[in-house]
Design an enzyme around this catalytic site. Structure first.
Site, PDB file in Angstrom:
ATOM      1  N   GLU A 470       0.882  -1.186   0.000  1.00 32.36           N
ATOM      2  CA  GLU A 470       0.000   0.000   0.000  1.00 32.36           C
ATOM      3  C   GLU A 470       0.910   1.225   0.000  1.00 32.36           C
ATOM      4  O   GLU A 470       1.104   1.864   0.999  1.00 32.36           O
ATOM      5  CB  GLU A 470      -0.977  -0.001   1.187  1.00 32.36           C
ATOM      6  CG  GLU A 470      -0.341  -0.260   2.539  1.00 32.36           C
ATOM      7  CD  GLU A 470      -1.220   0.245   3.692  1.00 32.36           C
ATOM      8  OE1 GLU A 470      -2.125   1.061   3.437  1.00 32.36           O
ATOM      9  OE2 GLU A 470      -0.975  -0.146   4.827  1.00 32.36           O
ATOM     10  N   GLU A 479       3.884   8.800  -4.297  1.00 35.87           N
ATOM     11  CA  GLU A 479       4.739   8.437  -3.157  1.00 35.87           C
ATOM     12  C   GLU A 479       5.740   7.353  -3.561  1.00 35.87           C
ATOM     13  O   GLU A 479       6.245   6.618  -2.736  1.00 35.87           O
ATOM     14  CB  GLU A 479       3.879   8.034  -1.957  1.00 35.87           C
ATOM     15  CG  GLU A 479       3.127   9.230  -1.374  1.00 35.87           C
ATOM     16  CD  GLU A 479       2.262   8.887  -0.157  1.00 35.87           C
ATOM     17  OE1 GLU A 479       2.375   7.760   0.345  1.00 35.87           O
ATOM     18  OE2 GLU A 479       1.465   9.746   0.251  1.00 35.87           O
TER      19      GLU A 479
END
Lengths: 697, 697
Positions: A470, A479
């Site tokens: 995740e 990210e």
């Protein structure tokens, strides 16, 4: 109910003030009726009379409907004033003093709970230059006096003359410059009824062609000329019929400080009590989330049969309760964070703290979905088999727990071995603490590996069937999920499965005075060069569905797939030798059905986990209960005006230099004229030289 | 002849370099031929071959004309490279090293007099994303190597693909960001021949409809995306036919650093020598005033019968001489001040020094006109009469001298008494020194009065018939002539005459990358909030004459008349009680026939002195020999794009608070579509809060 109290003010008109000039009595009456404040006219008609004597000649121009300014020292051609009046007028222009009987407020202690309406006869946009200048002078006088009394807001009369809107705006700006704290609100009617009629739209109709935009366009011109002054707000006047939703939603991205609702904007219900129309209710319910002051006027006029003067405020309090009760989990969770600019996390660079994990783990949806995806992936494995799972970026363990839950649900003798990989040494302590509990399971074993998923070494027999991560940010890849998973592919067997298997970034052009002002008034031009994570509230997506070209309002930028279908040149550690394959470029064209000002781009993502399980923040299909991701906001450093039926080309790049990853973006605007596509505006390239907002690999 | 030397470079192509690779030999040959520099290709074909092997597959896509990038680590769908090549490509992407035999330059001492052409096969705007990224990487390699060698300018190949111009610009910006000093020039053809043909224009035709703008528009998009980087220039390629003058003049406001003229752009004259066409001569003559480098290419190809390879540079040197010889007095006077931003004088606040007077008094026209006006005013007086003249702001006395000359010319027994009023105590010393000489005249007497014309006291019998002043600034009223003359009217008899009797301010929208960059790169946003006095050179007026609406290219703002036809309320000193009658507002609409970028407003003035005597800086009727006034420039803080056939509304105000006077300004842009006027852009209000650039009363 944990919602916010909406400030509501009652308007006290001149007649009421004449019958009782004690302001504090009116304030106290209002408090008793569940109001929070009162509004009132700042000056009395006596002042109007004096000003007109100085500045307007009624003698010669009676037939023109409006007299021209005419004073000996002045600018007008017809000099009709007597010398004495002319001299008094010049002395006024020099000194600008009220007589006590020309103003409704004179004591500091009266002013705490009042909002004042500036003289409504001021003509800052008169065609007559003399009247304009003298109106501006009168406005400055009111502003100076309001500042003296520490009044916080003065509401200005609505502009009337599109041709002289620049004059109006210049006077407003001069008034703002003449004080340091006072807020000014420009009264703007929510629609121009003549325009609605011309478009063949009665407020009841939902079908609508065209763009009834003139009142919004006037507001936009004023605030743009005033360079988005943070002390300039909007007092939206609902005294006119609401325009259709397409035009109405434009107001949601404006700095609405007051919403003025005259009693006659209410309709009577079956019992004769005042209520708002369905569309007006919807509008108010959205608007009050940003807590503007609702100003009720004419409440004493007895317009409705039942309920008396207090029925209006009672009804609004009821709506406030409805609005608070219907807030979604996200809205409750994000309360206080609405339109708040946050720098995106850099979990790869920084180690998250436990409270951040705590917040993310509260998401009621995300981990369910991961568990469901893992469950489906395990169902695709033979019964009575062992499946090796790597959880990369295990954090405090929620995905590990989810995988154990999934294998227990999958049953039929399926077993799993989990390799929990985590680079945050602090989180590893928490993970160690859960190992005993996890290893109690008969069908699951968990092994903890401390280290960066791109660096840890493992033997061939340790390779996994499923890789769960995740690592997604608000824009999907922001990210560095692609880079991390490139490095983690070494942990997966050939033909192994990644959850998520792919993800896509989406973008749309947005308007938001709030966000733009936040970025532009942070004092450093660099602040317009980085993306932010924001829970949108006072934001309007400008693009629409274009059936002709099949263009969507929210469009896809690019995707990443794991494992990649391409083969990369690897370094000796099994990582790709360079990161250049992760660069991306998008060039998208959006159709803008109704004029607006572009202040940046809204970014979303969608991730395919496994089977039919998806995560999405796409505004047309996101899960309202999912808390983990707010959208991303790419600012544009100047408000870019987009006319009705224009097109905006958005360029967005995801770039890398092997050490960092960053985004750059720009826009171009076109209109169609004579069958041709004509460029009318463009932005600069954003973030090309920003040094501090690149994402470290 | 005192003109500047235009730098001219000779292009050395790869064949010449192959025949003699010693760069210094070519440089010395060029010097001998009266060149100042050489240009050459920076890399050799060997480098192209290697790059293509890494980045382009020729195997599968031969028929598409252009191969797609395809590498194992890459982005393309057809993976055809062998692993070894793919690995070498990735190593190149990481390290980017040339072999010595891949570049034409390798020694520092070779680089002083060269300008390099970057590899002309780079496709920064390829439709193929992989080729774009690898081209950018190759460009960065060239830029890094050029910086290493202290080469000052690299000329980039022309963009080819409008659809990917944003990609091109982004690569250029990345290249600029990767170095600190290197200048980059984007090669842009002066026209697109296909476009000219479509418009039915051969270069010989002077009649022209439409706007052949695509090459300019591409340049504009690039430099706007690059945020007007001062290190980004234009290399204008005259290898294509010149567009008609209307489109051509647009280039004059761009930062043209090189003009590339291939030998085949010359025509042969009767004797077979190469010469340029008339229109090309005109264009070059204007352009070389800003001293771009002229790059002559193909001079060795023997294209023209006579003169040999050196005929081209000889012809250009001849043109340089013509251009310098034909410079006007103003051009000679202003040489070195072209496009130089000066803060306007504040002669009322500051006392001028003698050298400033000296410069102004050199004007060969202004004092002639004043003398002529005074002469005509005296002719209107009875013979054998005494006329009292006040010269207010006498300075060092030129107007006093002019009045004496005038009365001597008027003759017929006319006499004058001159009251010379001057507030500058230092200038008064000079005036005293001239009194004896002046009072030698039998028909003139001069009286010196020290003091401010608004304050000095005088008896009724001292009042004057004629008031002469020279208080005009570049925009007419911007040095407070209206306010000073309001105060000086006390010195004049009823029905007395003022020279000047009235003056008018004019304005036009302008484009100038130079001026815009000067304002924007001074480091303080406030610098975009004040007007400047500038001798325009690289400036293009964007507005045109619009016959339909009878709109002019340069339009009138407002006027001041002396004495005023209005009566003012006076204070006890005989000055107007307030200055508000001197406020002005202008709202003007200009038609923009050809797309351009608005960078501000150009201001001019016209003054009526007396009879048929005028002073004018209006660009359509100014006196070319008059030196006293350069135009004024009101900047706009963002370049505002104006499409072809758009309209720009200019708002300009002259404001006062009784202590100071200042200007504020803003613009709005409209296009016509479907018979409607649609707003497409606007500026903020300029100078509303600027504290330091108001003119003190």
């Amino acid at each position: 109910m944990t919602g916010n109290r909406v400030p509501i003010a009652n308007h006290i008109d001149q007649d009421l003030l004449d019958s009782n000039p004690t302001i504090l009595d009116h304030v106290n009456d209002a408090f008793d009726l569940d109001y929070d404040a009162i509004t009132l006219p700042f000056t009395k008609p006596t002042w109007k009379t004096r000003w007109q004597r100085y500045c307007v000649s009624n003698e010669n121009d009676v037939n023109k409907g409006r007299a021209r300014a005419s004073y000996i020292a002045g600018k007008s051609e017809n000099v009709v004033q007597d010398r004495q009046t002319a001299k008094e007028a010049e002395v006024w222009r020099l000194t600008r003093v009220y007589d006590k009987n020309e103003v409704n407020v004179s004591k500091l202690d009266e002013c705490e709970s009042i909002i004042a309406f500036a003289s409504d006869w001021l003509e800052l946009d008169s065609p007559d230059e003399g009247i304009r200048f003298d109106s501006e002078m009168a406005l400055k006088q009111e502003v100076a006096y309001a500042s003296y009394l520490s009044i916080h807001t003065l509401i200005l009369p609505a502009p009337k003359n599109r041709k002289h809107v620049a004059d109006y705006a210049r006077s407003v700006m001069a008034a703002l410059d003449s004080t340091s704290y006072l807020q000014l609100s420009v009264m703007i009617p929510v629609s121009d009824p003549a325009e609605l009629e011309q478009s063949g739209v009665s407020p009841a109709l939902s079908e609508f062609k065209g763009d009834p935009s003139s009142t919004w366009e006037v507001w936009d011109a004023i605030r743009t000329l005033c360079d988005y002054s943070p002390r300039l707000g909007l007092a939206l006047d609902l005294g006119q019929p609401l325009p259709p939703p397409c035009a109405l939603k434009r107001w949601s991205s404006e700095p609405t400080r007051q919403i003025i609702i005259p009693a006659n904007a209410f309709v009577g219900n079956a019992k004769g009590y005042p209520v708002l129309s369905k569309s007006c209710q919807e509008f108010i319910k959205e608007q009050i989330k940003t807590l503007p002051t609702i100003v009720l006027t004419e409440t004493y006029e007895g317009i409705h049969k039942s309920g008396g003067s207090k029925a209006y405020v009672q009804y609004l309090r009821y709506m406030e309760k409805l609005s608070n009760d219907s807030a979604t989990s996200v809205e409750q969770f994000a309360s206080g964070y609405m339109d708040w600019l946050q720098a995106p996390l850099q979990p790869l660079l920084d180690n998250l703290d436990s409270s951040t994990y705590e917040i993310f783990e509260k998401d009621p949806i995300k981990y369910q979905k991961y568990e469901q995806a893992t469950y489906l992936a395990l169902l695709d494995k033979e019964p009575n088999s062992l499946t090796r799972i790597a959880v990369v970026g295990a954090g405090r363990g929620p995905l590990v727990q989810g995988a154990i839950n999934a294998v227990e649900a999958a049953a039929e003798g399926r077993r799993i071995h989990i390799m929990a990989v985590e680079k945050n040494p602090n989180a590893c302590v928490t993970l160690q603490g859960r190992m005993d509990e996890w290893n109690e399971s008969k069908i699951a074993s968990v092994e903890l590996v401390f280290g960066d998923m791109r660096i840890i070494e493992l033997e061939d027999e340790q390779k996994n069937d499923i890789l769960i991560s995740e690592l997604l940010g608000s824009f999907g890849d922001n990210e560095l999920s692609p880079e991390c998973l490139d490095g983690a592919m070494r942990l997966l067997k050939p033909y192994g499965v990644s959850i998520p298997s792919y993800y896509t970034s989406y973008i749309a052009p947005l308007s938001s005075t709030k966000l733009y002002n936040e970025v532009m008034h942070m004092g450093d031009a660099k602040n317009a060069e980085m993306p932010y994570v924001v829970m949108f509230q006072a934001v309007n997506i400008l693009s629409g569905m274009d059936k002709e070209s099949n263009r969507k309002a929210v469009q896809q930028c690019w995707s990443y797939k794991h494992p990649s279908k391409y083969e990369f040149v690897m370094d000796r550690n099994g990582n790709p030798m360079t990161n250049y394959h992760n660069t991306r470029a998008a060039h998208l064209t959006f159709t803008i059905p109704y004029a607006g000002v572009l202040h940046g781009l809204a970014g979303y993502f969608e991730a395919h986990l496994y089977g039919n399980v998806w995560l999405s923040t796409h505004p047309e299909r996101y899960d309202k209960e999912m808390l983990s991701w707010f959208p991303i906001y790419f600012p544009i450093n100047t408000g870019v005006y987009l006319p009705t039926n224009s097109e905006v080309d958005v360029h967005l790049w995801r770039l890398t230099d092997n050490k960092k990853v960053w985004f750059e973006w720009s826009v171009e605007v076109f209109v169609k004229a004579d069958e041709k596509r004509i460029k009318i505006n463009q932005s600069k390239l954003h973030n090309h030289d920003a040094k501090y907002n690149r994402i470290e690999l």
